[in-house]
Design a protein around this motif. Structure first.
Motif, PDB file in Angstrom:
ATOM      1  N   SER A 112       0.857  -1.181   0.000  1.00  0.00           N
ATOM      2  CA  SER A 112       0.000   0.000   0.000  1.00  0.00           C
ATOM      3  C   SER A 112       0.888   1.224   0.000  1.00  0.00           C
ATOM      4  N   GLU A 113       0.965   1.885  -1.163  1.00  0.00           N
ATOM      5  CA  GLU A 113       1.914   2.974  -1.378  1.00  0.00           C
ATOM      6  C   GLU A 113       3.328   2.450  -1.104  1.00  0.00           C
ATOM      7  N   ARG A 114       4.024   2.993  -0.103  1.00  0.00           N
ATOM      8  CA  ARG A 114       5.387   2.540   0.161  1.00  0.00           C
ATOM      9  C   ARG A 114       5.474   1.621   1.372  1.00  0.00           C
ATOM     10  N   LYS A 115       4.335   1.166   1.853  1.00  0.00           N
ATOM     11  CA  LYS A 115       4.327   0.287   3.018  1.00  0.00           C
ATOM     12  C   LYS A 115       3.693  -1.057   2.675  1.00  0.00           C
ATOM     13  N   PHE A 116       3.832  -1.993   3.632  1.00  0.00           N
ATOM     14  CA  PHE A 116       3.337  -3.345   3.421  1.00  0.00           C
ATOM     15  C   PHE A 116       2.410  -3.732   4.565  1.00  0.00           C
ATOM     16  N   GLU A 117       1.254  -4.246   4.209  1.00  0.00           N
ATOM     17  CA  GLU A 117       0.260  -4.646   5.193  1.00  0.00           C
ATOM     18  C   GLU A 117       0.122  -6.161   5.185  1.00  0.00           C
ATOM     19  N   VAL A 118      -0.310  -6.712   6.311  1.00  0.00           N
ATOM     20  CA  VAL A 118      -0.524  -8.161   6.441  1.00  0.00           C
ATOM     21  C   VAL A 118      -2.024  -8.418   6.350  1.00  0.00           C
ATOM     22  N   ILE A 119      -2.396  -9.373   5.518  1.00  0.00           N
ATOM     23  CA  ILE A 119      -3.802  -9.683   5.275  1.00  0.00           C
ATOM     24  C   ILE A 119      -4.114 -11.082   5.796  1.00  0.00           C
ATOM     25  N   LEU A 120      -5.154 -11.183   6.603  1.00  0.00           N
ATOM     26  CA  LEU A 120      -5.653 -12.473   7.081  1.00  0.00           C
ATOM     27  C   LEU A 120      -6.954 -12.745   6.336  1.00  0.00           C
ATOM     28  N   ASP A 121      -6.888 -13.646   5.360  1.00  0.00           N
ATOM     29  CA  ASP A 121      -7.986 -13.822   4.402  1.00  0.00           C
ATOM     30  C   ASP A 121      -8.229 -12.471   3.735  1.00  0.00           C
ATOM     31  N   GLN A 122      -9.383 -11.848   3.966  1.00  0.00           N
ATOM     32  CA  GLN A 122      -9.667 -10.549   3.368  1.00  0.00           C
ATOM     33  C   GLN A 122      -9.568  -9.411   4.383  1.00  0.00           C
ATOM     34  N   ARG A 123      -9.124  -9.724   5.608  1.00  0.00           N
ATOM     35  CA  ARG A 123      -9.069  -8.709   6.655  1.00  0.00           C
ATOM     36  C   ARG A 123      -7.652  -8.181   6.810  1.00  0.00           C
ATOM     37  N   LYS A 124      -7.540  -6.873   6.995  1.00  0.00           N
ATOM     38  CA  LYS A 124      -6.244  -6.282   7.277  1.00  0.00           C
ATOM     39  C   LYS A 124      -5.918  -6.478   8.761  1.00  0.00           C
ATOM     40  N   LEU A 125      -4.703  -6.937   9.023  1.00  0.00           N
ATOM     41  CA  LEU A 125      -4.260  -7.097  10.405  1.00  0.00           C
ATOM     42  C   LEU A 125      -4.186  -5.732  11.076  1.00  0.00           C
ATOM     43  N   LYS A 126      -4.612  -5.667  12.338  1.00  0.00           N
ATOM     44  CA  LYS A 126      -4.551  -4.432  13.098  1.00  0.00           C
ATOM     45  C   LYS A 126      -3.753  -4.633  14.379  1.00  0.00           C
ATOM     46  N   THR A 127      -3.270  -3.543  14.920  1.00  0.00           N
ATOM     47  CA  THR A 127      -2.511  -3.557  16.165  1.00  0.00           C
ATOM     48  C   THR A 127      -3.477  -3.616  17.342  1.00  0.00           C
ATOM     49  N   PRO A 128      -2.957  -3.854  18.561  1.00  0.00           N
ATOM     50  CA  PRO A 128      -3.843  -3.851  19.742  1.00  0.00           C
ATOM     51  C   PRO A 128      -4.634  -2.561  19.916  1.00  0.00           C
ATOM     52  N   LYS A 129      -4.087  -1.423  19.461  1.00  0.00           N
ATOM     53  CA  LYS A 129      -4.806  -0.151  19.557  1.00  0.00           C
ATOM     54  C   LYS A 129      -5.757   0.088  18.381  1.00  0.00           C
ATOM     55  N   GLY A 130      -5.809  -0.875  17.457  1.00  0.00           N
ATOM     56  CA  GLY A 130      -6.726  -0.740  16.333  1.00  0.00           C
ATOM     57  C   GLY A 130      -6.150  -0.046  15.119  1.00  0.00           C
ATOM     58  N   ASN A 131      -4.840   0.210  15.118  1.00  0.00           N
ATOM     59  CA  ASN A 131      -4.204   0.806  13.946  1.00  0.00           C
ATOM     60  C   ASN A 131      -3.967  -0.251  12.873  1.00  0.00           C
ATOM     61  N   ILE A 132      -4.022   0.165  11.605  1.00  0.00           N
ATOM     62  CA  ILE A 132      -3.692  -0.760  10.525  1.00  0.00           C
ATOM     63  C   ILE A 132      -2.234  -1.178  10.666  1.00  0.00           C
ATOM     64  N   PHE A 133      -1.982  -2.483  10.620  1.00  0.00           N
ATOM     65  CA  PHE A 133      -0.621  -2.998  10.724  1.00  0.00           C
ATOM     66  C   PHE A 133       0.080  -2.768   9.383  1.00  0.00           C
ATOM     67  N   SER A 134       1.087  -1.913   9.385  1.00  0.00           N
ATOM     68  CA  SER A 134       1.836  -1.656   8.158  1.00  0.00           C
ATOM     69  C   SER A 134       3.288  -1.376   8.507  1.00  0.00           C
TER      70      SER A 134
ATOM     71  N   HIS B 117       6.972 -13.058  18.436  1.00  0.00           N
ATOM     72  CA  HIS B 117       7.824 -11.985  18.947  1.00  0.00           C
ATOM     73  C   HIS B 117       8.007 -10.855  17.940  1.00  0.00           C
ATOM     74  N   ILE B 118       8.107 -11.189  16.659  1.00  0.00           N
ATOM     75  CA  ILE B 118       8.290 -10.143  15.653  1.00  0.00           C
ATOM     76  C   ILE B 118       7.025  -9.305  15.534  1.00  0.00           C
ATOM     77  N   THR B 119       5.871  -9.956  15.583  1.00  0.00           N
ATOM     78  CA  THR B 119       4.605  -9.221  15.575  1.00  0.00           C
ATOM     79  C   THR B 119       4.524  -8.289  16.779  1.00  0.00           C
ATOM     80  N   THR B 120       4.920  -8.787  17.942  1.00  0.00           N
ATOM     81  CA  THR B 120       4.898  -7.984  19.163  1.00  0.00           C
ATOM     82  C   THR B 120       5.774  -6.749  19.030  1.00  0.00           C
ATOM     83  N   LEU B 121       6.973  -6.934  18.481  1.00  0.00           N
ATOM     84  CA  LEU B 121       7.871  -5.799  18.287  1.00  0.00           C
ATOM     85  C   LEU B 121       7.264  -4.767  17.341  1.00  0.00           C
ATOM     86  N   CYS B 122       6.677  -5.237  16.250  1.00  0.00           N
ATOM     87  CA  CYS B 122       6.054  -4.312  15.295  1.00  0.00           C
ATOM     88  C   CYS B 122       4.895  -3.557  15.938  1.00  0.00           C
ATOM     89  N   ASN B 123       4.078  -4.268  16.697  1.00  0.00           N
ATOM     90  CA  ASN B 123       2.954  -3.613  17.375  1.00  0.00           C
ATOM     91  C   ASN B 123       3.439  -2.526  18.330  1.00  0.00           C
TER      92      ASN B 123
END
Length: 273
Positions: A43-65, A92-98
């Motif tokens: 997405s533009e210059r960033k990369f998002e993770v998709i679970l089926d058709q859903r965009k992964l979000k952080t614990p605070k509800g931000n789009i994971f990118s 652990h990598i997901t946790t760090l990104c979040n």
């Protein structure tokens, strides 16, 4: 690619040992896996993770990118490796990104760098126990070469201490290390902090990230006194091994995370034909 494969194998080894030893902790039941496939989307210059058709979000509800494609692939792989349940403690990598995306404590890069260099005042390898002669010799043999490497690599003069009330690190050395850390981006210095909290040592974390020692070696050195004691009093195999593999998995994730956040943002494909 060798360091990447080594770190991934450490993470997988920890997960296998959880299953092997039927280890159970009494936490709230983890959520069930609600998706079949994982993928990444540019997405533009960033990369998002998709679970089926859903965009992964952080614990605070931000789009994971994230800005690095390889990092997005690593996160997608963690989610894809979940079985019937989603066990966040294994990712652990997901946790760090979040942590980077949500920044729950509103930290700046300067805050983290300041935390890291001040952690040197209580660094595990800089305090050696001379009341036990055999343990002291063991620490000298195993820790001193890493301290020597660290001093040469970063042009500092760290000195070990046998007195817990004597700070062994000068302001000049802290300033030198601060300048080095400030050359990394905000995400990478968070990775350093995660590694230091894992090993209780700045010296060992830097040595591992700089590929002077492996994650396995770094964990062993961080647990030197425990290893010495178990050599005398015996080892609770499943408990000690599980803790060791947990630390190795966390540290391997740190190495990958810092590496990915210090590289170009795209995966380079080989030319066909």
């Amino acid at each position: 690619m060798k360091i990447i494969n080594l770190c991934i194998s450490n993470i997988n080894l920890f997960n296998k040992n959880l299953i092997k030893h039927n280890f159970v902790r009494f936490y709230a039941a983890p959520p069930k896996r609600f998706y079949k496939n994982t993928s990444i989307l540019r997405s533009e210059r960033k990369f998002e993770v998709i679970l089926d058709q859903r965009k992964l979000k952080t614990p605070k509800g931000n789009i994971f990118s994230v800005e690095n494609e390889a990092l997005a692939i690593a996160v997608a792989t963690e989610w894809n490796s979940q079985k019937d349940k989603i066990v966040q403690s294994k990712m652990h990598i997901t946790t760090l990104c979040n942590t980077i995306l949500d920044n729950p404590n509103n930290l700046t890069k300067y805050d983290i760098v300041n935390y890291i260099v001040n952690y040197l005042d209580t660094d595990t390898v800089l305090f050696q126990a001379n009341e036990d002669e055999d343990l002291f010799k063991f620490q000298i043999a195993e820790w001193d070469p890493v301290i020597e490497w660290f001093n040469k690599r970063f042009n500092v003069q760290l000195k070990k201490s046998t007195q817990m009330d004597v700070p062994p690190v000068s302001d000049q050395d802290k300033n030198t290390l601060s300048k080095h850390l400030m050359s990394y981006n905000f995400a990478a210095v968070n990775g350093f902090m995660y590694g230091i909290d894992t090993l209780k040592s700045v010296v060992l974390t830097f040595a591992c990230i700089e590929k002077h020692i492996t994650p396995e070696r770094a964990v062993l050195l961080s647990r030197l006194e425990e290893e010495y004691q178990t050599g005398h009093w015996g080892r609770v195999e499943w408990a000690h091994d599980l803790n060791q593999h947990n630390l190795q998995a966390r540290l391997a994730a740190v190495v990958l995370f810092v590496y990915f956040n210090s590289q170009s943002n795209s995966v380079q494909s080989k030319n066909s034909g």
